[in-house]
Write an enzyme that holds these catalytic residues in place. Structure first.
Site, mmCIF file in Angstrom:
data_model
loop_
_atom_site.group_PDB
_atom_site.id
_atom_site.type_symbol
_atom_site.label_atom_id
_atom_site.label_comp_id
_atom_site.label_asym_id
_atom_site.label_seq_id
_atom_site.Cartn_x
_atom_site.Cartn_y
_atom_site.Cartn_z
ATOM 1 N N ASN A 9 24.818 -22.029 -0.258
ATOM 2 C CA ASN A 9 24.437 -23.441 -0.215
ATOM 3 C C ASN A 9 25.520 -24.231 -0.940
ATOM 4 O O ASN A 9 25.565 -24.236 -2.168
ATOM 5 C CB ASN A 9 23.069 -23.606 -0.904
ATOM 6 C CG ASN A 9 22.655 -25.058 -1.018
ATOM 7 O OD1 ASN A 9 23.267 -25.940 -0.411
ATOM 8 N ND2 ASN A 9 21.614 -25.313 -1.802
ATOM 9 N N TRP A 10 26.370 -24.859 -0.161
ATOM 10 C CA TRP A 10 27.522 -25.560 -0.764
ATOM 11 C C TRP A 10 27.103 -26.845 -1.465
ATOM 12 O O TRP A 10 27.868 -27.431 -2.197
ATOM 13 C CB TRP A 10 28.569 -25.880 0.303
ATOM 14 C CG TRP A 10 29.262 -24.683 0.896
ATOM 15 C CD1 TRP A 10 28.982 -23.354 0.664
ATOM 16 C CD2 TRP A 10 30.352 -24.699 1.835
ATOM 17 N NE1 TRP A 10 29.826 -22.566 1.397
ATOM 18 C CE2 TRP A 10 30.678 -23.355 2.122
ATOM 19 C CE3 TRP A 10 31.078 -25.719 2.455
ATOM 20 C CZ2 TRP A 10 31.712 -23.017 3.007
ATOM 21 C CZ3 TRP A 10 32.089 -25.385 3.334
ATOM 22 C CH2 TRP A 10 32.400 -24.045 3.600
ATOM 23 N N GLU A 98 16.257 -29.628 -5.187
ATOM 24 C CA GLU A 98 16.975 -30.889 -5.443
ATOM 25 C C GLU A 98 16.483 -31.967 -4.490
ATOM 26 O O GLU A 98 16.433 -33.144 -4.841
ATOM 27 C CB GLU A 98 18.490 -30.650 -5.311
ATOM 28 C CG GLU A 98 19.008 -29.874 -6.515
ATOM 29 C CD GLU A 98 20.178 -28.950 -6.221
ATOM 30 O OE1 GLU A 98 20.850 -29.107 -5.188
ATOM 31 O OE2 GLU A 98 20.413 -28.043 -7.053
ATOM 32 N N GLU A 168 13.340 -20.023 -5.491
ATOM 33 C CA GLU A 168 14.362 -20.518 -6.404
ATOM 34 C C GLU A 168 13.694 -21.191 -7.602
ATOM 35 O O GLU A 168 13.308 -22.361 -7.518
ATOM 36 C CB GLU A 168 15.261 -21.533 -5.693
ATOM 37 C CG GLU A 168 15.989 -20.968 -4.496
ATOM 38 C CD GLU A 168 17.233 -21.783 -4.176
ATOM 39 O OE1 GLU A 168 18.323 -21.191 -4.172
ATOM 40 O OE2 GLU A 168 17.114 -22.995 -3.961
ATOM 41 N N SER A 214 21.414 -19.162 -9.971
ATOM 42 C CA SER A 214 22.458 -18.497 -10.770
ATOM 43 C C SER A 214 22.668 -17.038 -10.362
ATOM 44 O O SER A 214 22.943 -16.185 -11.201
ATOM 45 C CB SER A 214 22.163 -18.609 -12.270
ATOM 46 O OG SER A 214 22.132 -19.978 -12.652
ATOM 47 N N GLY A 235 24.255 -20.871 -4.764
ATOM 48 C CA GLY A 235 24.853 -22.197 -4.918
ATOM 49 C C GLY A 235 26.275 -22.081 -5.430
ATOM 50 O O GLY A 235 27.210 -21.816 -4.671
ATOM 51 N N GLY A 236 26.440 -22.240 -6.736
ATOM 52 C CA GLY A 236 27.767 -22.273 -7.359
ATOM 53 C C GLY A 236 28.702 -21.159 -6.905
ATOM 54 O O GLY A 236 29.868 -21.416 -6.556
HETATM 55 P P1 PGA Z 1 22.944 -21.831 -8.033
HETATM 56 O O1 PGA Z 1 22.131 -22.639 -6.900
HETATM 57 O O2 PGA Z 1 23.319 -20.501 -7.428
HETATM 58 O O3 PGA Z 1 24.158 -22.687 -8.314
HETATM 59 O O4 PGA Z 1 22.049 -21.694 -9.202
HETATM 60 C C1 PGA Z 1 21.238 -21.997 -6.048
HETATM 61 C C2 PGA Z 1 20.611 -23.014 -5.136
HETATM 62 O O5 PGA Z 1 20.261 -24.110 -5.597
HETATM 63 O O6 PGA Z 1 20.440 -22.762 -3.918
#
Ligand code: PGA
Length: 251
Positions: A9-10, A98, A168, A214, A235-236
């Site tokens: 997920n960019w 989000e 999540e 994370s 994500g990151g």
């Molecule tokens: P993260 O994000 O890996 O940066 O914690 C995961 C996500 O929100 O899909």
């Protein structure tokens, strides 16, 4: 055997040229990941058409991060499920925390979005997860159960073939704080139990449930070793091709 998936997920990161570089690197390295692990990248809307071209011939599938809750018409700034399909998306993420937190995404809206996505032939990654207050109050099972049931009870066992769930925990997203594999597994098992109750044992057995929050190369192996964790929503770490591929190689 249900499908294993590692999805990136960019979020709102990379310009189009930067995104194309990242997609090229992921596509090139995707051949080095296990054949039974599906790879997905969810890019910003602006990148989708160009990234679709780059991914052609690789195993990497394309996802959007959201879609509109209407089919078409006077909804300025929105992007419909049909539009996503037309640029080569196979998937859309829906209900990311989000979006729930900053853009007022409700379960009712998610039902509409999921219906439209499925009607267009898109598969859905539906996100659920509790925030820190809810976890500290011991309400995590209730919150996840409610979010899952509020949306999925509007769908059929047949629809579930096109829906993946991502657990999540909000307190673990972008914070560097990963849920322990035990914390994640107990929620995944709970979600699978909800699926069994409403759709039967076969749907529960066949549905892919991803962990997100994370997740990185150093912890993916332990998380993915859990019985009910079928991969990750990243994500990151998905913004670095090597890290993203390394996570998929944890299988
Ligand atoms: P993260 O994000 O890996 O940066 O914690 C995961 C996500 O929100 O899909």
């Amino acid at each position: 055997m249900r499908k294993k998936i590692v999805a990136g997920n960019w979020k709102m990161n990379t310009t189009v040229p930067e995104g194309l570089e990242l997609a090229k690197a992921v596509a090139a390295k995707s051949a080095e990941t296990p054949a039974n692990v599906g790879l997905i990248v969810a890019t910003p809307f602006t990148h989708l058409a160009a990234v679709a071209e780059v991914l052609k011939g690789s195993k990497v599938e394309l996802a959007a991060q959201n879609c509109a809750d209407h089919a078409s018409g006077a909804y300025t700034g929105e992007v419909s499920a049909a539009m996503l399909k037309s640029v080569g998306c196979k998937w859309t993420i829906l209900g990311h925390s989000e979006r729930r937190q900053y853009y007022g995404e409700t379960d009712a809206k998610l039902v509409e979005k999921t219906k439209l996505a499925l009607a267009e032939g898109l598969d859905v990654i539906l996100c659920v997860g509790e925030n820190l207050d809810e976890r500290e109050a011991g309400r995590h099972f209730d919150v996840v159960t409610e979010q899952t049931e509020n949306v999925l009870l509007q769908f059929s066992a047949e629809d579930m073939k096109h829906i993946v769930i991502a657990y999540e925990p909000v307190w673990a997203i972008g914070t560097g704080k990963t849920a322990s594999s035990d914390q994640a597994e107990e929620i995944h098992a709970c979600i699978r139990g909800i699926l069994a109750k409403h759709f039967g044992a076969q749907v529960a057995e066949d549905t892919t449930i991803l962990y997100g929050g994370s997740c990185k190369p150093s912890n993916a192996k332990e998380l993915f070793a859990q019985k009910d964790i079928d991969g990750g929503l990243i994500g990151g770490a998905s913004l670095k091709a090597d890290d993203f591929i390394a996570i998929a190689q944890s299988y």
